[in-house]
Design a protein around this motif. Structure first.
Motif, PDB file in Angstrom:
ATOM      1  N   GLU A 176      -0.749  -4.078   6.325  1.00 56.02           N
ATOM      2  CA  GLU A 176       0.476  -4.145   5.763  1.00 56.02           C
ATOM      3  C   GLU A 176       0.463  -4.807   4.215  1.00 56.02           C
ATOM      4  O   GLU A 176       1.210  -4.330   3.354  1.00 56.02           O
ATOM      5  CB  GLU A 176       1.517  -4.681   6.539  1.00 56.02           C
ATOM      6  CG  GLU A 176       1.755  -3.977   7.872  1.00 56.02           C
ATOM      7  CD  GLU A 176       2.378  -4.686   9.004  1.00 56.02           C
ATOM      8  OE1 GLU A 176       2.874  -5.767   8.634  1.00 56.02           O
ATOM      9  OE2 GLU A 176       2.749  -4.040  10.041  1.00 56.02           O
ATOM     10  N   GLU A 218      -1.056  -2.368   2.039  1.00 59.79           N
ATOM     11  CA  GLU A 218      -0.123  -1.399   1.510  1.00 59.79           C
ATOM     12  C   GLU A 218       0.977  -1.802   0.649  1.00 59.79           C
ATOM     13  O   GLU A 218       1.121  -1.023  -0.284  1.00 59.79           O
ATOM     14  CB  GLU A 218       0.524  -0.556   2.866  1.00 59.79           C
ATOM     15  CG  GLU A 218      -0.630  -0.161   3.682  1.00 59.79           C
ATOM     16  CD  GLU A 218      -0.162   0.591   4.920  1.00 59.79           C
ATOM     17  OE1 GLU A 218       0.921  -0.072   5.351  1.00 59.79           O
ATOM     18  OE2 GLU A 218      -0.639   1.316   5.595  1.00 59.79           O
ATOM     19  N   LYS A 219       1.443  -3.054   0.908  1.00 59.00           N
ATOM     20  CA  LYS A 219       2.226  -3.659   0.010  1.00 59.00           C
ATOM     21  C   LYS A 219       1.977  -3.807  -1.496  1.00 59.00           C
ATOM     22  O   LYS A 219       2.745  -3.427  -2.402  1.00 59.00           O
ATOM     23  CB  LYS A 219       2.992  -4.801   0.676  1.00 59.00           C
ATOM     24  CG  LYS A 219       4.152  -5.479  -0.169  1.00 59.00           C
ATOM     25  CD  LYS A 219       4.521  -6.695   0.562  1.00 59.00           C
ATOM     26  CE  LYS A 219       5.746  -7.352  -0.552  1.00 59.00           C
ATOM     27  NZ  LYS A 219       5.483  -8.764  -0.661  1.00 59.00           N
ATOM     28  N   CYS A 247      -0.837  -2.314  -2.942  1.00 62.33           N
ATOM     29  CA  CYS A 247      -0.843  -0.917  -3.481  1.00 62.33           C
ATOM     30  C   CYS A 247       0.620  -0.518  -4.001  1.00 62.33           C
ATOM     31  O   CYS A 247       0.501   0.036  -5.143  1.00 62.33           O
ATOM     32  CB  CYS A 247      -1.295  -0.199  -2.353  1.00 62.33           C
ATOM     33  SG  CYS A 247      -3.266  -0.316  -2.197  1.00 62.33           S
ATOM     34  N   ARG A 248       1.586  -0.612  -3.466  1.00 62.99           N
ATOM     35  CA  ARG A 248       2.911   0.206  -3.492  1.00 62.99           C
ATOM     36  C   ARG A 248       3.211  -0.872  -5.107  1.00 62.99           C
ATOM     37  O   ARG A 248       3.865  -0.070  -5.833  1.00 62.99           O
ATOM     38  CB  ARG A 248       3.962  -0.190  -2.612  1.00 62.99           C
ATOM     39  CG  ARG A 248       3.780   0.803  -1.648  1.00 62.99           C
ATOM     40  CD  ARG A 248       5.189   0.893  -0.784  1.00 62.99           C
ATOM     41  NE  ARG A 248       5.264  -0.397  -0.076  1.00 62.99           N
ATOM     42  CZ  ARG A 248       5.087  -0.783   0.887  1.00 62.99           C
ATOM     43  NH1 ARG A 248       4.150  -0.125   1.624  1.00 62.99           N
ATOM     44  NH2 ARG A 248       5.240  -2.120   1.785  1.00 62.99           N
ATOM     45  N   ASP A 291      -2.202   4.458  -4.542  1.00 67.14           N
ATOM     46  CA  ASP A 291      -2.060   5.281  -3.125  1.00 67.14           C
ATOM     47  C   ASP A 291      -2.681   4.574  -2.262  1.00 67.14           C
ATOM     48  O   ASP A 291      -3.966   4.371  -2.470  1.00 67.14           O
ATOM     49  CB  ASP A 291      -2.773   6.448  -3.467  1.00 67.14           C
ATOM     50  CG  ASP A 291      -2.612   7.434  -2.291  1.00 67.14           C
ATOM     51  OD1 ASP A 291      -1.985   7.198  -1.245  1.00 67.14           O
ATOM     52  OD2 ASP A 291      -3.188   8.487  -2.198  1.00 67.14           O
ATOM     53  N   SER A 292      -2.276   3.774  -1.131  1.00 67.25           N
ATOM     54  CA  SER A 292      -3.015   3.217  -0.287  1.00 67.25           C
ATOM     55  C   SER A 292      -3.698   4.051   0.588  1.00 67.25           C
ATOM     56  O   SER A 292      -4.749   3.594   1.064  1.00 67.25           O
ATOM     57  CB  SER A 292      -1.733   2.245   0.774  1.00 67.25           C
ATOM     58  OG  SER A 292      -1.020   3.159   1.408  1.00 67.25           O
ATOM     59  N   GLU A 293      -3.435   5.249   0.681  1.00 69.05           N
ATOM     60  CA  GLU A 293      -4.195   6.276   1.424  1.00 69.05           C
ATOM     61  C   GLU A 293      -5.462   6.281   0.761  1.00 69.05           C
ATOM     62  O   GLU A 293      -6.610   6.424   1.572  1.00 69.05           O
ATOM     63  CB  GLU A 293      -3.452   7.569   1.524  1.00 69.05           C
ATOM     64  CG  GLU A 293      -2.261   7.649   2.546  1.00 69.05           C
ATOM     65  CD  GLU A 293      -2.580   7.195   4.062  1.00 69.05           C
ATOM     66  OE1 GLU A 293      -3.460   7.533   4.483  1.00 69.05           O
ATOM     67  OE2 GLU A 293      -1.754   6.195   4.316  1.00 69.05           O
ATOM     68  N   LYS A 330      -7.505   3.317   1.840  1.00 68.73           N
ATOM     69  CA  LYS A 330      -8.134   3.333   3.207  1.00 68.73           C
ATOM     70  C   LYS A 330      -9.169   4.453   3.400  1.00 68.73           C
ATOM     71  O   LYS A 330     -10.026   4.122   4.253  1.00 68.73           O
ATOM     72  CB  LYS A 330      -6.821   3.752   4.162  1.00 68.73           C
ATOM     73  CG  LYS A 330      -5.799   2.980   4.309  1.00 68.73           C
ATOM     74  CD  LYS A 330      -4.532   3.563   4.973  1.00 68.73           C
ATOM     75  CE  LYS A 330      -3.284   2.463   5.199  1.00 68.73           C
ATOM     76  NZ  LYS A 330      -2.329   3.398   5.791  1.00 68.73           N
TER      77      LYS A 330
END
Length: 72
Positions: free
Chosen positions: A22, A25-26, A28-29, A34-36, A39
């Motif tokens: 989390e 992802e935060k 990255c945003r 792109d968090s994908e 990953k």
């Protein structure tokens, strides 16, 4: 497929705990990344290599360079 209580599917798939994912992802945003991508191109490859016992400084460097090359 039902996960057994206590198993973190994010950790099993990427080697990163859900709480940490989390944060990733935060971040990255906030950085417009792109968090994908992180990953799949880095975390999954890193975790798979670690699980296979093939992880050393040289291997990590190679994973990072390959991930970066994929966005260029």
């Amino acid at each position: 497929m039902t996960m057994a209580k206590g198993l973190d599917s994010t950790f099993l798939h990427f080697g990163v705990r859900r709480d940490d994912m989390e944060i990733i992802e935060k971040t990255c945003r906030e950085s417009d990344i792109d968090s994908e991508w992180i990953k799949e191109k880095f975390l999954k490859v890193y975790n798979d290599s670690r699980n296979e016992g093939e992880l050393n400084d040289k291997a990590i460097n190679k994973i990072v360079k390959k991930a970066i090359k994929s966005i260029n």
